[in-house]
Design an enzyme around this catalytic site. Structure first.
Site, PDB file in Angstrom:
ATOM      1  N   GLU A 254      87.797  55.174  23.729  1.00  0.00           N
ATOM      2  CA  GLU A 254      87.100  54.331  25.204  1.00  0.00           C
ATOM      3  C   GLU A 254      87.747  54.610  26.556  1.00  0.00           C
ATOM      4  O   GLU A 254      88.414  53.682  26.859  1.00  0.00           O
ATOM      5  CB  GLU A 254      86.220  53.244  24.625  1.00  0.00           C
ATOM      6  CG  GLU A 254      85.249  52.648  23.321  1.00  0.00           C
ATOM      7  CD  GLU A 254      84.291  53.873  23.574  1.00  0.00           C
ATOM      8  OE1 GLU A 254      84.001  53.761  24.375  1.00  0.00           O
ATOM      9  OE2 GLU A 254      83.784  53.514  22.269  1.00  0.00           O
ATOM     10  N   CYS A 293      82.799  51.066  32.866  1.00  0.00           N
ATOM     11  CA  CYS A 293      83.026  52.751  32.712  1.00  0.00           C
ATOM     12  C   CYS A 293      81.401  53.107  32.344  1.00  0.00           C
ATOM     13  O   CYS A 293      81.843  54.473  32.196  1.00  0.00           O
ATOM     14  CB  CYS A 293      83.529  52.389  30.806  1.00  0.00           C
ATOM     15  SG  CYS A 293      82.489  51.319  29.955  1.00  0.00           S
TER      16      CYS A 293
HETATM   17  P1  NAP Z   1      94.575  51.109  30.579  1.00  0.00           P
HETATM   18  O1  NAP Z   1      96.115  51.396  31.914  1.00  0.00           O
HETATM   19  O2  NAP Z   1      94.781  52.036  30.255  1.00  0.00           O
HETATM   20  O3  NAP Z   1      95.477  49.799  30.266  1.00  0.00           O
HETATM   21  C1  NAP Z   1      94.322  49.611  29.219  1.00  0.00           C
HETATM   22  C2  NAP Z   1      94.682  49.084  28.136  1.00  0.00           C
HETATM   23  O4  NAP Z   1      96.019  48.960  27.844  1.00  0.00           O
HETATM   24  C3  NAP Z   1      95.565  47.666  28.843  1.00  0.00           C
HETATM   25  O5  NAP Z   1      95.236  45.858  27.930  1.00  0.00           O
HETATM   26  C4  NAP Z   1      96.946  47.630  28.906  1.00  0.00           C
HETATM   27  O6  NAP Z   1      97.707  46.604  29.121  1.00  0.00           O
HETATM   28  C5  NAP Z   1      96.837  48.579  27.422  1.00  0.00           C
HETATM   29  N1  NAP Z   1      98.268  49.512  27.507  1.00  0.00           N
HETATM   30  C6  NAP Z   1      99.340  49.808  27.876  1.00  0.00           C
HETATM   31  N2  NAP Z   1     100.171  50.692  27.941  1.00  0.00           N
HETATM   32  C7  NAP Z   1      99.983  50.045  26.637  1.00  0.00           C
HETATM   33  C8  NAP Z   1     101.373  50.685  25.591  1.00  0.00           C
HETATM   34  N3  NAP Z   1     102.058  51.527  25.546  1.00  0.00           N
HETATM   35  N4  NAP Z   1     100.422  51.046  24.643  1.00  0.00           N
HETATM   36  C9  NAP Z   1      99.311  49.582  24.253  1.00  0.00           C
HETATM   37  N5  NAP Z   1      98.840  48.675  24.867  1.00  0.00           N
HETATM   38  C10 NAP Z   1      99.008  49.858  26.513  1.00  0.00           C
HETATM   39  O7  NAP Z   1      93.614  51.236  31.758  1.00  0.00           O
HETATM   40  P2  NAP Z   1      92.869  50.124  32.361  1.00  0.00           P
HETATM   41  O8  NAP Z   1      93.213  50.134  34.155  1.00  0.00           O
HETATM   42  O9  NAP Z   1      93.182  48.574  32.423  1.00  0.00           O
HETATM   43  O10 NAP Z   1      91.589  50.358  32.847  1.00  0.00           O
HETATM   44  C11 NAP Z   1      90.736  51.186  33.187  1.00  0.00           C
HETATM   45  C12 NAP Z   1      89.793  52.413  32.849  1.00  0.00           C
HETATM   46  O11 NAP Z   1      89.918  51.412  31.749  1.00  0.00           O
HETATM   47  C13 NAP Z   1      89.163  53.070  33.435  1.00  0.00           C
HETATM   48  O12 NAP Z   1      89.926  54.802  33.141  1.00  0.00           O
HETATM   49  C14 NAP Z   1      87.673  53.451  32.894  1.00  0.00           C
HETATM   50  O13 NAP Z   1      87.166  54.164  32.766  1.00  0.00           O
HETATM   51  C15 NAP Z   1      88.822  52.328  31.290  1.00  0.00           C
HETATM   52  N6  NAP Z   1      87.397  51.852  30.672  1.00  0.00           N
HETATM   53  C16 NAP Z   1      86.342  52.702  29.932  1.00  0.00           C
HETATM   54  C17 NAP Z   1      85.960  51.780  28.997  1.00  0.00           C
HETATM   55  C18 NAP Z   1      84.414  52.495  27.706  1.00  0.00           C
HETATM   56  O14 NAP Z   1      84.506  51.547  26.997  1.00  0.00           O
HETATM   57  N7  NAP Z   1      84.532  53.575  27.568  1.00  0.00           N
HETATM   58  C19 NAP Z   1      85.492  50.233  29.105  1.00  0.00           C
HETATM   59  C20 NAP Z   1      86.243  49.978  30.457  1.00  0.00           C
HETATM   60  C21 NAP Z   1      87.205  51.051  31.551  1.00  0.00           C
HETATM   61  P3  NAP Z   1      98.331  45.780  30.125  1.00  0.00           P
HETATM   62  O15 NAP Z   1      97.051  45.682  31.435  1.00  0.00           O
HETATM   63  O16 NAP Z   1      99.260  44.793  29.474  1.00  0.00           O
HETATM   64  O17 NAP Z   1      99.196  47.419  31.119  1.00  0.00           O
END
Ligand code: NAP
Length: 516
Positions: A254, A293
């Site tokens: 997602e 999102c």
């Molecule tokens: P993100 O930076 O991609 O982080 C998401 C998750 O991935 C966090 O738990 C992060 O951990 C983890 N992560 C980062 N690097 C990783 C790796 N190398 N291996 C495994 N896990 C890793 O996103 P975000 O800033 O939290 O969220 C914002 C984005 O999420 C927005 O673009 C939004 O559109 C999207 N979003 C989508 C939905 C949906 O349902 N489609 C819902 C909410 C948000 P750490 O925090 O420890 O780095």
């Protein structure tokens, strides 16, 4: 200060190595710390496989549903504490925090009821029996069976409560032990939830990793499932991860989404449908400071109504007080992190290069009740695109904050659908119209580009939660930019953690396997 512990292999451990500080995004005061490593993740997977899989496998859907009901109750019992944490660590107003936490409890309760309905069984029919031989004796039947693997949940920062619950409800009901990893910056709520949940579940059913993922994905195997919510850059890395590729690990993504809202040509702004449209746009911009999102990022209105729409948005947004979300008079809090603030400012600047300001300029704001210069604040921003179909930034970058852009069109349903399609895959898009023919044309053309279509009209306006609310009974996910994944949707969400098997044999044996 509290050092958050992970719950792995049946015990709580704080890890080791350098620490990351979690802050209050309104004041930048530290609220907790997490260690960035020092966990034996190989042992956690072994524990899930050797202890969690048999423990959950001994239970029927109904029994697993009972467990989910207990988790929902645990949230209700700690609701005030969880709300306080979401305000302090997420920049949520009380109302934002309730949306996240009550949404989590509601989703668990929904799946608890589904478990009861599925009953005292462990196998689910997928469709009807099929005759595959010369006579009815030779039959075929698709079934959903249990996967013998581990579910790994990686959540985004914006829904630290609901995110944990919506994924967990489906994996536990399917009988998969789960390792959940909240986003580090807002981990306080998810951490507390697991503290509440762990004593209520069989050993090995639920583990928690706080802090960076480290080597988490290196331990995946062929029966496992990864469900990820987050940004497209991280999603791309997951798709290319060597272990995920090697074992064809099921991966549900997602990701980003440029959700659109379309005003139909038949709608007067003063009508019930027009009022619903305006309320939805303003709610989506300001609820959780636009960090949803599902929030509306692109708005398309008939040319004849454009100035009226812009005036109405200006008036409504003018009444939104921005500041310390713990204050009762504040309607919108800060963004969740300093990085978020940088990203949103960059996104507004990209839009500003191609659009004109309508409200809020580029997000400058003087927040109420906050020490000068502190906090990750940006005010609500409405931009206008003179050429909404040609505005590149509008269709290419998700600005994950209280920002929306309005443009106009000729009222043609196909044109409106083409606008939705320019987002290259959305989680949800909405259309507001009481003209059934227009709606039918729009749905036919736009449906391929969005996971959910919300059809606003006068008949449903009084009971609508708005397009931004994800319901457990309807699928959540979308094609293309949105990640190509799918979660929830009642039983469909449970199937994401099960294996479909085509059974072929004596029709009466197949029938008996399903308890008929
Ligand atoms: P993100 O930076 O991609 O982080 C998401 C998750 O991935 C966090 O738990 C992060 O951990 C983890 N992560 C980062 N690097 C990783 C790796 N190398 N291996 C495994 N896990 C890793 O996103 P975000 O800033 O939290 O969220 C914002 C984005 O999420 C927005 O673009 C939004 O559109 C999207 N979003 C989508 C939905 C949906 O349902 N489609 C819902 C909410 C948000 P750490 O925090 O420890 O780095």
């Amino acid at each position: 200060m509290q050092l958050l512990a992970s719950y792995l292999s049946g015990s709580w451990s704080q890890g080791s190595g350098p620490r990351t500080t979690l802050v209050n995004p309104a004041t930048e005061a530290a609220v907790a710390e997490v260690a960035t490593g020092g966990h034996d993740l190989a042992a956690a997977f072994t524990y899930a496989r050797t202890v969690g899989i048999p423990a959950l496998g001994a239970l029927t859907f109904a029994q697993r549903g009972t467990l989910l009901g207990a988790l929902a109750k645990a949230i209700h019992g700690a609701r005030e504490e969880l709300i306080t944490m979401a305000v302090a660590n997420g920049g949520n107003t009380r109302s934002d925090a309730k949306f996240d936490i009550d949404g989590g409890a509601m989703t668990l309760s929904y799946y608890a009821e589904l478990g009861a309905k599925l009953g005292a069984t462990t196998l689910l029919a997928d469709g009807d029996p099929i005759q595959v031989g010369r006579t009815a004796r030779m039959g075929g039947q698709h079934v959903w069976g249990r996967r013998r693997g581990v579910a790994v949940h990686i959540n985004a920062f914006n829904f630290p409560g609901w995110g944990v619950c919506e994924k967990l409800a489906c994996s536990l009901l399917a009988g998969m032990p789960t390792i959940t990893k909240p986003a580090t910056a807002t981990a306080l709520v998810g951490h507390r939830m697991v503290e509440l949940f762990a004593p209520l579940l069989p050993a090995g059913a639920l583990q928690l990793l706080v802090g960076p993922a480290g080597t988490l994905l290196d331990h995946l195997g062929p029966g496992d499932v990864v469900a990820f919510t987050g940004g497209s850059t991280t999603a791309r890395m997951l798709r290319g991860h060597a272990t995920i590729i090697e074992h064809s690990v099921r991966l549900n993504i997602e990701a980003d989404s440029l959700n659109a809202a379309i005003l139909g040509p038949d709608v007067e702004l003063t009508s019930e449908t027009g009022g619903l449209f305006l309320a939805d746009v303003v709610r989506d911009m300001t609820q959780k400071t636009g960090q949803k999102c599902t929030a509306i990022r692109r708005v398309l209105v008939p040319a004849a109504r454009e100035s009226e729409v812009l005036d109405a948005l200006k008036e409504r947004l003018g009444g939104i007080a921005v500041g310390d979300p713990s204050r009762d008079d504040v309607r919108m809090g800060p963004l969740a992190t300093a990085q978020q603030l940088r990203d949103v400012r960059e996104g507004i600047a990209r839009l500003a290069a191609e659009t004109e300001a309508v409200f809020g300029g580029t997000g400058e704001v003087s927040p109420i009740g906050v020490p000068t210069g502190k906090g990750f604040f940006v005010g609500p921003v409405v931009r206008r695109a003179a050429d909404p179909f040609g505005c590149k930034a509008l269709h290419a970058h998700e600005v994950f904050g209280p920002v929306t852009t309005v443009g106009s069109y000729d009222g043609d349903a196909a044109r409106a659908a083409a606008f939705v399609a320019q987002g290259e895959g959305c989680l949800v898009s909405s259309a507001y119209s009481d003209d059934r023919d227009w709606v039918a044309s729009f749905v036919g053309a736009a449906g391929a580009w969005t996971g959910r279509l919300y059809l606003g009209s006068s008949k449903m306006a009084a009971q609508s939660p708005g397009p931004g609310t994800v319901l457990p009974s309807l699928v959540h996910g979308g094609p293309g930019r949105a990640g190509g994944g799918e979660e929830l949707g009642g039983e469909r969400g449970v199937h994401g953690y099960m294996q479909r098997v085509a059974l072929q044999g004596d029709a009466s044996v197949l029938k008996s396997l399903l308890g008929a």
